[in-house]
Scaffold this motif. Sequence first.
Motif, PDB file in Angstrom:
ATOM      1  N   VAL A  12       1.799   9.474  -5.932  1.00  0.00           N
ATOM      2  CA  VAL A  12       2.246  10.834  -5.636  1.00  0.00           C
ATOM      3  C   VAL A  12       3.343  11.267  -6.601  1.00  0.00           C
ATOM      4  O   VAL A  12       3.334  12.394  -7.105  1.00  0.00           O
ATOM      5  CB  VAL A  12       2.725  10.936  -4.171  1.00  0.00           C
ATOM      6  N   LYS A  13       4.273  10.385  -6.901  1.00  0.00           N
ATOM      7  CA  LYS A  13       5.350  10.734  -7.832  1.00  0.00           C
ATOM      8  C   LYS A  13       4.809  11.042  -9.222  1.00  0.00           C
ATOM      9  O   LYS A  13       5.205  12.005  -9.855  1.00  0.00           O
ATOM     10  CB  LYS A  13       6.363   9.589  -7.931  1.00  0.00           C
ATOM     11  N   HIS A  14       3.898  10.232  -9.707  1.00  0.00           N
ATOM     12  CA  HIS A  14       3.371  10.444 -11.049  1.00  0.00           C
ATOM     13  C   HIS A  14       2.448  11.651 -11.114  1.00  0.00           C
ATOM     14  O   HIS A  14       2.388  12.323 -12.137  1.00  0.00           O
ATOM     15  CB  HIS A  14       2.650   9.188 -11.553  1.00  0.00           C
ATOM     16  N   GLN A  15       1.737  11.934 -10.074  1.00  0.00           N
ATOM     17  CA  GLN A  15       0.847  13.090 -10.068  1.00  0.00           C
ATOM     18  C   GLN A  15       1.656  14.375 -10.140  1.00  0.00           C
ATOM     19  O   GLN A  15       1.287  15.297 -10.839  1.00  0.00           O
ATOM     20  CB  GLN A  15      -0.037  13.086  -8.820  1.00  0.00           C
ATOM     21  N   GLY A  16       2.750  14.428  -9.423  1.00  0.00           N
ATOM     22  CA  GLY A  16       3.592  15.620  -9.453  1.00  0.00           C
ATOM     23  C   GLY A  16       4.155  15.866 -10.822  1.00  0.00           C
ATOM     24  O   GLY A  16       4.211  17.003 -11.294  1.00  0.00           O
ATOM     25  N   GLY A  17       4.557  14.839 -11.525  1.00  0.00           N
ATOM     26  CA  GLY A  17       5.107  14.982 -12.873  1.00  0.00           C
ATOM     27  C   GLY A  17       4.066  15.467 -13.849  1.00  0.00           C
ATOM     28  O   GLY A  17       4.327  16.311 -14.699  1.00  0.00           O
ATOM     29  N   ALA A  18       2.871  14.957 -13.752  1.00  0.00           N
ATOM     30  CA  ALA A  18       1.803  15.376 -14.652  1.00  0.00           C
ATOM     31  C   ALA A  18       1.453  16.843 -14.409  1.00  0.00           C
ATOM     32  O   ALA A  18       1.209  17.586 -15.348  1.00  0.00           O
ATOM     33  CB  ALA A  18       0.572  14.493 -14.469  1.00  0.00           C
ATOM     34  N   GLN A  19       1.455  17.235 -13.180  1.00  0.00           N
ATOM     35  CA  GLN A  19       1.125  18.621 -12.857  1.00  0.00           C
ATOM     36  C   GLN A  19       2.164  19.558 -13.433  1.00  0.00           C
ATOM     37  O   GLN A  19       1.824  20.612 -13.964  1.00  0.00           O
ATOM     38  CB  GLN A  19       1.030  18.801 -11.334  1.00  0.00           C
ATOM     39  N   ALA A  20       3.422  19.191 -13.379  1.00  0.00           N
ATOM     40  CA  ALA A  20       4.479  20.047 -13.913  1.00  0.00           C
ATOM     41  C   ALA A  20       4.339  20.188 -15.428  1.00  0.00           C
ATOM     42  O   ALA A  20       4.525  21.280 -15.971  1.00  0.00           O
ATOM     43  CB  ALA A  20       5.845  19.471 -13.549  1.00  0.00           C
ATOM     44  N   PHE A  78       0.834  -1.204   0.000  1.00  0.00           N
ATOM     45  CA  PHE A  78       0.000   0.000   0.000  1.00  0.00           C
ATOM     46  C   PHE A  78       0.865   1.249   0.000  1.00  0.00           C
ATOM     47  O   PHE A  78       0.590   2.214  -0.725  1.00  0.00           O
ATOM     48  CB  PHE A  78      -0.921  -0.017   1.225  1.00  0.00           C
ATOM     49  N   THR A  79       1.926   1.246   0.788  1.00  0.00           N
ATOM     50  CA  THR A  79       2.851   2.379   0.833  1.00  0.00           C
ATOM     51  C   THR A  79       3.500   2.599  -0.534  1.00  0.00           C
ATOM     52  O   THR A  79       3.620   3.735  -0.999  1.00  0.00           O
ATOM     53  CB  THR A  79       3.927   2.154   1.911  1.00  0.00           C
ATOM     54  N   CYS A  80       3.897   1.523  -1.185  1.00  0.00           N
ATOM     55  CA  CYS A  80       4.500   1.630  -2.524  1.00  0.00           C
ATOM     56  C   CYS A  80       3.513   2.204  -3.532  1.00  0.00           C
ATOM     57  O   CYS A  80       3.890   3.029  -4.371  1.00  0.00           O
ATOM     58  CB  CYS A  80       5.004   0.267  -2.990  1.00  0.00           C
ATOM     59  N   VAL A  81       2.270   1.800  -3.455  1.00  0.00           N
ATOM     60  CA  VAL A  81       1.247   2.323  -4.365  1.00  0.00           C
ATOM     61  C   VAL A  81       1.049   3.819  -4.144  1.00  0.00           C
ATOM     62  O   VAL A  81       0.985   4.596  -5.100  1.00  0.00           O
ATOM     63  CB  VAL A  81      -0.077   1.547  -4.197  1.00  0.00           C
ATOM     64  N   ILE A  82       0.969   4.240  -2.909  1.00  0.00           N
ATOM     65  CA  ILE A  82       0.777   5.655  -2.596  1.00  0.00           C
ATOM     66  C   ILE A  82       1.961   6.481  -3.077  1.00  0.00           C
ATOM     67  O   ILE A  82       1.791   7.545  -3.680  1.00  0.00           O
ATOM     68  CB  ILE A  82       0.548   5.858  -1.081  1.00  0.00           C
TER      69      ILE A  82
END
Length: 58
Positions: A25-33, A17-21
């Motif tokens: 979070v990592k991919h969301q930040g990249g998309a936002q940038a 679960f921690t790995c999924v979260i």
Amino acid sequence: MDYVSAIVPPLVMAILFTCVIVTIVKHQGGAQAREDAAVDAAFSKAEAARQAAGDGDR
């Protein structure tokens, strides 16, 4: 040994679960940038076009 077999499944699920979260979070930040860069580019282009149109009238 019963306590080991009792704790392993919840521990494995917590780690997964921690790995999924972290991955989300990592991919969301990249998309936002990338989205921010695209919006900034569009604003820059619109501003340059507005200034060019304004300069041509004078």
